[in-house]
Design a protein around this motif. Structure first.
Motif, PDB file in Angstrom:
ATOM      1  N   ASP A 141       0.867  -1.180   0.000  1.00 51.37           N
ATOM      2  CA  ASP A 141       0.000   0.000   0.000  1.00 51.37           C
ATOM      3  C   ASP A 141       0.908   1.234   0.000  1.00 51.37           C
ATOM      4  OD1 ASP A 141      -1.705   2.124   0.489  1.00 51.37           O
ATOM      5  OD2 ASP A 141      -2.812   1.106   2.081  1.00 51.37           O
ATOM      6  N   ILE A 142       1.365   1.609  -1.175  1.00 55.89           N
ATOM      7  CA  ILE A 142       2.349   2.692  -1.297  1.00 55.89           C
ATOM      8  C   ILE A 142       1.775   4.048  -0.892  1.00 55.89           C
ATOM      9  CG2 ILE A 142       3.803   1.507  -2.979  1.00 55.89           C
ATOM     10  CD1 ILE A 142       2.454   3.198  -5.180  1.00 55.89           C
ATOM     11  N   GLU A 143       0.481   4.235  -1.084  1.00 60.71           N
ATOM     12  CA  GLU A 143      -0.130   5.499  -0.702  1.00 60.71           C
ATOM     13  C   GLU A 143      -0.065   5.690   0.806  1.00 60.71           C
ATOM     14  OE1 GLU A 143      -1.588   3.279  -2.775  1.00 60.71           O
ATOM     15  OE2 GLU A 143      -1.627   4.368  -4.672  1.00 60.71           O
ATOM     16  N   ASN A 144      -0.342   4.634   1.563  1.00 59.36           N
ATOM     17  CA  ASN A 144      -0.292   4.703   3.018  1.00 59.36           C
ATOM     18  C   ASN A 144       1.141   4.933   3.502  1.00 59.36           C
ATOM     19  OD1 ASN A 144      -1.610   4.542   5.597  1.00 59.36           O
ATOM     20  ND2 ASN A 144      -0.626   2.552   5.854  1.00 59.36           N
ATOM     21  N   VAL A 145       2.098   4.239   2.892  1.00 55.56           N
ATOM     22  CA  VAL A 145       3.505   4.417   3.264  1.00 55.56           C
ATOM     23  C   VAL A 145       3.940   5.854   2.974  1.00 55.56           C
ATOM     24  CG1 VAL A 145       5.881   3.698   2.795  1.00 55.56           C
ATOM     25  CG2 VAL A 145       4.068   1.973   2.982  1.00 55.56           C
ATOM     26  N   ALA A 146       3.503   6.400   1.846  1.00 54.91           N
ATOM     27  CA  ALA A 146       3.851   7.784   1.502  1.00 54.91           C
ATOM     28  C   ALA A 146       3.307   8.763   2.546  1.00 54.91           C
ATOM     29  CB  ALA A 146       3.325   8.137   0.109  1.00 54.91           C
ATOM     30  N   LEU A 193       9.351   3.245  -6.286  1.00 56.97           N
ATOM     31  CA  LEU A 193      10.713   3.166  -6.808  1.00 56.97           C
ATOM     32  C   LEU A 193      11.647   2.547  -5.774  1.00 56.97           C
ATOM     33  CD1 LEU A 193      12.895   3.704  -8.921  1.00 56.97           C
ATOM     34  CD2 LEU A 193      13.059   6.045  -8.017  1.00 56.97           C
ATOM     35  N   GLY A 194      11.501   2.939  -4.526  1.00 54.15           N
ATOM     36  CA  GLY A 194      12.307   2.334  -3.463  1.00 54.15           C
ATOM     37  C   GLY A 194      12.106   0.826  -3.389  1.00 54.15           C
ATOM     38  N   ALA A 215      10.440   8.555   1.850  1.00 58.82           N
ATOM     39  CA  ALA A 215       9.547   7.660   1.115  1.00 58.82           C
ATOM     40  C   ALA A 215      10.341   6.579   0.393  1.00 58.82           C
ATOM     41  CB  ALA A 215       8.704   8.464   0.121  1.00 58.82           C
ATOM     42  N   PHE A 216      11.428   6.970  -0.262  1.00 58.29           N
ATOM     43  CA  PHE A 216      12.281   6.007  -0.964  1.00 58.29           C
ATOM     44  C   PHE A 216      12.835   4.972   0.018  1.00 58.29           C
ATOM     45  CE2 PHE A 216      16.322   4.466  -2.556  1.00 58.29           C
ATOM     46  CZ  PHE A 216      16.029   4.121  -3.877  1.00 58.29           C
ATOM     47  N   ASP A 217      13.351   5.438   1.148  1.00 60.48           N
ATOM     48  CA  ASP A 217      13.927   4.535   2.142  1.00 60.48           C
ATOM     49  C   ASP A 217      12.891   3.575   2.708  1.00 60.48           C
ATOM     50  OD1 ASP A 217      16.377   5.787   1.770  1.00 60.48           O
ATOM     51  OD2 ASP A 217      16.195   7.033   3.580  1.00 60.48           O
ATOM     52  N   MET A 218      11.690   4.060   2.950  1.00 58.99           N
ATOM     53  CA  MET A 218      10.628   3.184   3.458  1.00 58.99           C
ATOM     54  C   MET A 218      10.254   2.139   2.424  1.00 58.99           C
ATOM     55  SD  MET A 218       8.341   5.944   5.610  1.00 58.99           S
ATOM     56  CE  MET A 218       7.249   4.778   6.427  1.00 58.99           C
ATOM     57  N   GLY A 219      10.223   2.531   1.151  1.00 56.20           N
ATOM     58  CA  GLY A 219       9.946   1.567   0.088  1.00 56.20           C
ATOM     59  C   GLY A 219      11.060   0.550  -0.054  1.00 56.20           C
ATOM     60  N   SER A 220      12.308   1.009   0.034  1.00 57.02           N
ATOM     61  CA  SER A 220      13.440   0.099  -0.166  1.00 57.02           C
ATOM     62  C   SER A 220      13.615  -0.883   0.979  1.00 57.02           C
ATOM     63  CB  SER A 220      14.741   0.863  -0.436  1.00 57.02           C
ATOM     64  OG  SER A 220      15.128   1.585   0.702  1.00 57.02           O
ATOM     65  N   SER A 221      12.996  -0.601   2.129  1.00 64.64           N
ATOM     66  CA  SER A 221      13.098  -1.531   3.261  1.00 64.64           C
ATOM     67  C   SER A 221      12.102  -2.690   3.159  1.00 64.64           C
ATOM     68  CB  SER A 221      12.906  -0.773   4.577  1.00 64.64           C
ATOM     69  OG  SER A 221      11.569  -0.353   4.713  1.00 64.64           O
ATOM     70  N   VAL A 222      11.194  -2.632   2.178  1.00 71.51           N
ATOM     71  CA  VAL A 222      10.213  -3.708   1.996  1.00 71.51           C
ATOM     72  C   VAL A 222      10.929  -4.995   1.604  1.00 71.51           C
ATOM     73  CG1 VAL A 222       8.274  -4.501   0.572  1.00 71.51           C
ATOM     74  CG2 VAL A 222       8.338  -2.152   1.388  1.00 71.51           C
ATOM     75  N   GLY A 223      10.622  -6.062   2.296  1.00 72.71           N
ATOM     76  CA  GLY A 223      11.204  -7.363   1.951  1.00 72.71           C
ATOM     77  C   GLY A 223      12.592  -7.597   2.481  1.00 72.71           C
ATOM     78  N   LYS A 224      13.122  -6.675   3.294  1.00 70.77           N
ATOM     79  CA  LYS A 224      14.467  -6.878   3.854  1.00 70.77           C
ATOM     80  C   LYS A 224      14.386  -7.653   5.141  1.00 70.77           C
ATOM     81  CE  LYS A 224      17.036  -3.166   1.800  1.00 70.77           C
ATOM     82  NZ  LYS A 224      17.853  -2.011   1.982  1.00 70.77           N
TER      83      LYS A 224
END
Length: 192
Positions: free
Chosen positions: A127-132, A146-147, A183-192
């Protein structure tokens, strides 16, 4: 090394901004780049997609052939499914899990998820909108996406993409840069 990426979504969601950021990172890394864009009726929520080809070798065409995309990065799950014929057998889909219902016969949400879950490919959804919103900028959902996709792009590093985010948003001021980096950092942490 090469990466063929399809970016897709609905007009106004920031697909072309993602392409600009990836292009900036590739240019700074001296990676060859070709891009082809299709703009839909962005004011009416039309389809927008971009073919982005990155390579350490010469690229002769800006279009990705069917079965040739290494990654589909989609702001919207139905748009990810629209471009499945272009996805390579070992390709990855990175998509928002929030449909953008812009047509009367839009499929049921669960049917979309069932189809994505049934794919033999790796599918990463969030849910990228919520993360943003959590990152402090609801408008940075595309940067969250993108992250998420950064580790699958590979030909340019996650750090190079992060630096490109800062470069592209620099003219909008430090607060916008910081919100987009978060936002990029939060996206890039997905699946780590």
């Amino acid at each position: 090394m090469k990466k063929d990426i399809i970016l897709c979504g609905v007009g106004g969601q920031g697909i072309l901004s993602i392409a600009t950021i990836i292009g900036e990172a590739a240019t700074k890394a001296n990676i060859n780049l070709k891009q082809a864009e299709v703009h839909g009726m962005s004011q009416r929520g039309g389809d927008v997609q971009s073919n982005l080809r990155l390579s350490t070798e010469t690229i002769y065409s800006d279009l990705i052939q069917k079965g040739g995309a290494d990654v589909i990065i989609s702001m919207e799950p139905m748009e990810a499914l629209r471009y499945l014929p272009y996805l390579a057998k070992d390709g990855v889909i990175v998509t928002s899990n929030k449909p953008f219902v812009n047509i009367p016969n839009y499929p049921e949400e669960q049917a979309l998820f069932d189809e994505l879950d049934a794919l033999p490919n790796k599918v990463v959804m969030l849910d990228i909108e919520n993360v943003a919103k959590e990152a402090g900028s609801a408008r940075s959902a595309n940067v969250v996406l993108l992250g998420m996709a950064a580790k699958y792009i590979e030909i340019v590093s996650t750090e190079a993409l992060r630096n490109a985010v800062a470069t592209i948003f620099a003219r909008k001021g430090e607060a916008i840069v910081e919100a987009n980096l978060k936002a990029f950092d939060m996206g890039s942490s997905v699946g780590k």
